[in-house]
Scaffold this motif. Structure first.
Motif: not given
Length: 296
Positions: A92-103
């Motif tokens: 989950q942390q890996n996926i969320q870290n990626r998601a935070r890179m985008y609006k």
């Protein structure tokens, strides 16, 4: 509509030419396969198309954007042969870290990816504790979380069991149908290339053939009819003079134009044969005909 174009792109390292003036055209929603032996230039081409390395010459455009532009990278997702995820973080942390890179990340879409790739039960596990198949599913979900127009998959199925490959490709096909996802794939699994809309065969840094799977089969893959008979001479007398025949012990290996000709021939020689087998030309035949070597 055309999504991506590459015009005469090349990459050289000192005196070594890794990619030599390749042209590509990718339309929206297509599944494009790159085939070629190891060292053919497939991964180097992918790395240029994703902007990981710069071209020595040539031009790449994705919806009018250049790989140097930030917006270009917002439109693509990339799954490399070797994972780039943090092994100490959870799924989950890996996926969320990626998601935070985008609006404006669509949380419903993110949750659907997690469900479709079967990640719900492993969200709290550290990435480095996962099996190879689990890691690959996480890699792909992470690359898709921002809903890219184009997904690059560089040897995504290497070492994976058939069940995992089915889950991956079932989900990707769903995204192609529902969201028009475009995919560029390099693979050693020829059954994956069979499903492609268009195939580029690459060897020695050059595109040596490019077409639909159907047309490549017609041009380079021959159907094979194997006949076993106790009276091979009589069978040979019935074979069309334009057909290629190889004799192996008690069998005749006959290359026939199509299944209809094979059926007509079998009807004529039915009393003479004890066993037969018909095989359609496939991607292996195309690869062997074009490169003269098996995929390694």
């Amino acid at each position: 509509m055309t999504l991506l174009t590459a015009k005469s792109i090349s990459k050289t390292y000192r005196e070594k030419v890794a990619v030599n003036h390749i042209d590509l055209t990718v339309k929206e929603g297509q599944l494009i396969a790159f085939l070629g032996p190891n060292g053919a230039g497939k991964s180097t081409t992918i790395n240029m198309l994703t902007g990981l390395i710069q071209t020595t010459s040539g031009e790449i455009r994705l919806a009018g954007l250049d790989p140097k532009q930030k917006e270009y990278h917002h439109k693509i997702g990339v799954v490399f042969q070797n994972s780039v995820l943090d092994g100490q973080l959870t799924v989950q942390q890996n996926i969320q870290n990626r998601a935070r890179m985008y609006k404006n990340i669509d949380l419903d879409f993110e949750n659907q990816l997690i469900d479709d790739f079967g990640l719900t039960t492993i969200l709290d596990q550290r990435y480095d504790t996962l099996s190879g198949g689990q890691r690959r599913r996480v890699d792909i979900a992470r690359a898709l979380v921002h809903q890219p127009d184009l997904l690059f998959l560089d040897e995504p199925s290497t070492g994976l069991d058939i069940q995992t490959r089915k889950v991956i490709w079932g989900t990707l096909e769903k995204l192609r149908e529902t969201r028009g996802l475009t995919i560029i794939l390099t693979t050693h699994y020829l059954e994956e290339a069979e499903e492609a809309d268009f195939v580029y065969v690459i060897d020695h840094g050059e595109v040596i053939a490019h077409d639909t799977v159907k047309q490549l089969k017609e041009d380079y893959a021959q159907n094979l009819l194997t006949i076993e008979s106790e009276n091979k001479d009589a069978v040979l007398a019935e074979i069309d003079s334009s057909w290629s025949v190889v004799q192996e012990k008690g069998s005749l290996l006959i290359k026939v134009p199509n299944e209809h000709d094979a059926i007509d021939f079998l009807q004529r020689v039915e009393p003479l044969i004890t066993h037969f087998e018909f095989r359609h030309g496939n991607m292996d035949d195309i690869f062997m005909a074009l490169t003269g070597k098996e995929i390694r």
